[in-house]
Design an enzyme around this catalytic site. Structure first.
Site, PDB file in Angstrom:
ATOM      1  N   SER A 145      54.981   2.487  45.491  1.00 19.16           N
ATOM      2  CA  SER A 145      54.550   3.073  44.226  1.00 19.16           C
ATOM      3  C   SER A 145      53.336   3.986  44.450  1.00 19.16           C
ATOM      4  O   SER A 145      53.406   4.925  45.233  1.00 19.16           O
ATOM      5  CB  SER A 145      54.269   1.959  43.208  1.00 19.16           C
ATOM      6  OG  SER A 145      54.144   2.476  41.906  1.00 19.16           O
TER       7      SER A 145
ATOM      8  N   ASP B 157      65.078   2.276  38.657  1.00 20.09           N
ATOM      9  CA  ASP B 157      63.698   2.747  38.514  1.00 20.09           C
ATOM     10  C   ASP B 157      63.689   4.080  37.769  1.00 20.09           C
ATOM     11  O   ASP B 157      64.498   4.967  38.061  1.00 20.09           O
ATOM     12  CB  ASP B 157      63.093   2.914  39.915  1.00 20.09           C
ATOM     13  CG  ASP B 157      61.601   3.188  39.911  1.00 20.09           C
ATOM     14  OD1 ASP B 157      61.014   3.354  38.815  1.00 20.09           O
ATOM     15  OD2 ASP B 157      61.027   3.241  41.013  1.00 20.09           O
TER      16      ASP B 157
ATOM     17  N   HIS C 253      61.774  -0.896  39.644  1.00 21.11           N
ATOM     18  CA  HIS C 253      60.521  -0.563  40.298  1.00 21.11           C
ATOM     19  C   HIS C 253      59.780  -1.832  40.730  1.00 21.11           C
ATOM     20  O   HIS C 253      59.679  -2.794  39.977  1.00 21.11           O
ATOM     21  CB  HIS C 253      59.642   0.245  39.338  1.00 21.11           C
ATOM     22  CG  HIS C 253      58.472   0.906  40.000  1.00 21.11           C
ATOM     23  ND1 HIS C 253      58.587   2.054  40.743  1.00 21.11           N
ATOM     24  CD2 HIS C 253      57.161   0.562  40.042  1.00 21.11           C
ATOM     25  CE1 HIS C 253      57.407   2.404  41.206  1.00 21.11           C
ATOM     26  NE2 HIS C 253      56.519   1.507  40.794  1.00 21.11           N
TER      27      HIS C 253
END
Length: 363
Positions: free
Chosen positions: A182, A292, A322
C-alpha cells in the site's frame, strides 16, 4: 497470539469517512477516517490504537528472531529486524515499508509483526521493517526521506562489516531488495526515483557497497484526479481496508499543501512524473488484489512499465481485497497469503540464481 490476531482483523470493520465539524478541546475536526485518524485544524492528531503494537517476541517454532534498532534518534526513525535463526551462508536483505496511507501504521503493529516474521522464515531472508514518520505531522516527502536514510544507514553497516549490529554477520549487502504494501509500496517506488536511478551509475555510487537487486510492490497506493473503473464501480464491503473516500483523505493529509492527486508522488503516470523509459532497470514484482479499488490503477502501472521495456512480474490475487495479507483472517485470504509469500520467495531466489527466469504468474 490469538487475541492479537483478532484485534488486527477488526481494523477495517468500520472504515467510513467523514469531514466533520465536531467540536473538541482541540477545536474543529478537519479530516477524519473513522476509527483510524482524526486531524484537527489546530494541528492536533488522534490515532486510536485499533491495531495493537507488540514487542519483538516470536514463537520459537517459527525459527526467526527479532529486535528493534534505532536508525535516527533525532527523527525517531527505527527498524524492526527479522533474522532466520538456522541459516547457512549470507542472506538477502529485504527493506520493508508498512502501509497505512502514510498516516497510520507502525512496524510494531501486530499484523505486520506476524506477517513479516512468517515471510522471513519462508523466504529465508533478513527483513528490515522501517518505522518512518507519519503525515499529517510529517507530510511527504518525509517518509521518502526516511526511506533514503534507512538505506544510507544500511550502507554504513556494510562499510563497518564485522563491527556493526547483531545481524550483520548474516547478511549479503550485494542482495538488497526494497518492498512494501500500500503506502509502503509507494514509498519503495519513490525511494528508487529519489535515488535518481535513471542515472544508475550515480545512484550505485551513492549507496555502494549496497547493491539493489529488485523491488516488490504489494497493492501500491497510487492515485489520480481521474477515477479508474475499479475506483468508481468496485463495491467495497464495510470491512474493506480501503475505500475511495478514505483514499482521498489519506492523500489530502499526506501531500504537500496545494497539491492534488496528479502530483507525481501520488500519480506516477501523470504528466510531469518520472518517465518509465528512464526508470530503474531493476526487476520488479507488483502484486495486485482483484477486489481492491486500486486494481485498475495498479494494472495500468504495470502495463506502462511493460511498454517501457522494464522487467516486471505481475501477480493478481483473485477474490481478495486491499491489505488482505495483513488484515484479513478469512480462509481465502490465508491461502492467498501463503501463495504470495511463495511468489516473493520465487522472485528473490530467481534474481539471485542466474539460471532462473522470471515468469509472469496469476494466482
Amino acid at each position: 497470539m490469538r487475541t492479537r490476531r483478532m484485534a488486527a482483523a477488526k481494523v477495517g470493520s468500520n472504515l467510513s469517512h467523514k469531514i466533520g465539524k465536531d467540536c473538541h478541546q482541540h477545536g474543529v475536526v478537519a479530516e477524519e477516517i473513522d476509527g483510524l485518524i482524526k486531524a484537527y485544524k489546530d494541528g492536533h492528531v488522534e490515532r486510536p490504537q485499533i491495531v495493537p503494537c507488540v514487542t519483538t517476541s516470536l514463537a520459537p517454532e517459527l525459527g526467526v528472531t527479532s529486535r528493534d534498532t534505532v536508525i535516527d534518534k533525532f527523527a525517531n526513525i527505527w527498524a524492526r529486524f527479522y533474522v532466520p535463526i538456522k541459516s547457512h551462508g549470507k542472506l538477502p536483505l529485504l527493506v520493508y515499508f508498512h502501509g497505512g496511507g502514510f498516516c497510520v501504521g507502525s512496524a510494531a503493529w501486530s499484523c505486520y509483526h506476524d506477517f513479516l516474521a512468517r515471510l522471513a522464515a519462508k523466504v529465508n531472508c533478513i527483513i528490515m521493517s522501517v518505522n518512518y514518520r507519519l503525515a499529517p505531522e510529517n507530510p511527504l516527502p518525509a517518509a521518502y526521506d526516511d526511506g533514503i536514510n534507512a538505506l544510507m544507514w544500511l550502507k554504513q553497516q556494510a562499510l563497518c562489516a564485522g563491527t556493526g549490529n547483531w545481524w550483520t554477520s548474516q547478511w549479503s549487502f550485494s542482495d538488497i531488495f526494497l518492498a512494501g504494501d500500500s503506502a509502503g509500496a509507494n514509498i519503495a517506488f519513490n525511494v528508487i526515483t529519489r535515488l535518481d536511478f535513471f542515472n544508475a551509475g550515480q545512484a550505485a555510487a551513492a549507496i555502494k557497497p549496497l547493491k539493489l537487486k529488485g523491488i516488490i510492490l504489494i497493492q501500491p497506493f497510487f492515485g489520480g484526479e481521474a477515477r479508474t473503473h475499479s475506483e468508481k464501480y468496485l463495491v467495497q464491503s464495510p470491512r474493506s481496508a480501503l475505500n475511495l473516500a478514505a483514499s482521498d483523505t489519506y492523500w489530502r493529509l499526506a501531500l504537500p499543501c496545494g497539491a492534488n492527486r496528479d502530483h507525481p508522488w501520488c500519480n506516477p503516470l501523470a504528466k510531469g512524473s518520472v518517465k518509465m523509459e528512464g526508470f530503474v532497470k531493476l526487476p520488479m514484482m507488483v502484486c495486485i488484489s482483484e477486489m481492491d479499488i486500486l486494481k485498475d490503477r495498479n494494472l495500468e502501472f504495470v502495463a506502462s512499465l511493460g511498454r517501457a521495456g522494464k522487467r516486471v512480474e505481475q501477480v493478481v490475487c483473485e477474490g481478495v481485497g486491499h491489505a488482505f495479507q495483513i488484515l484479513s483472517k478469512s480462509q481465502l485470504s490465508q491461502i492467498r497469503t501463503v501463495e504470495i509469500m511463495a511468489r516473493i520467495e520465487g522472485f528473490i531466489s530467481g534474481i539471485r540464481s542466474p539460471l532462473s527466469t522470471t515468469v509472469h504468474n496469476l494466482i
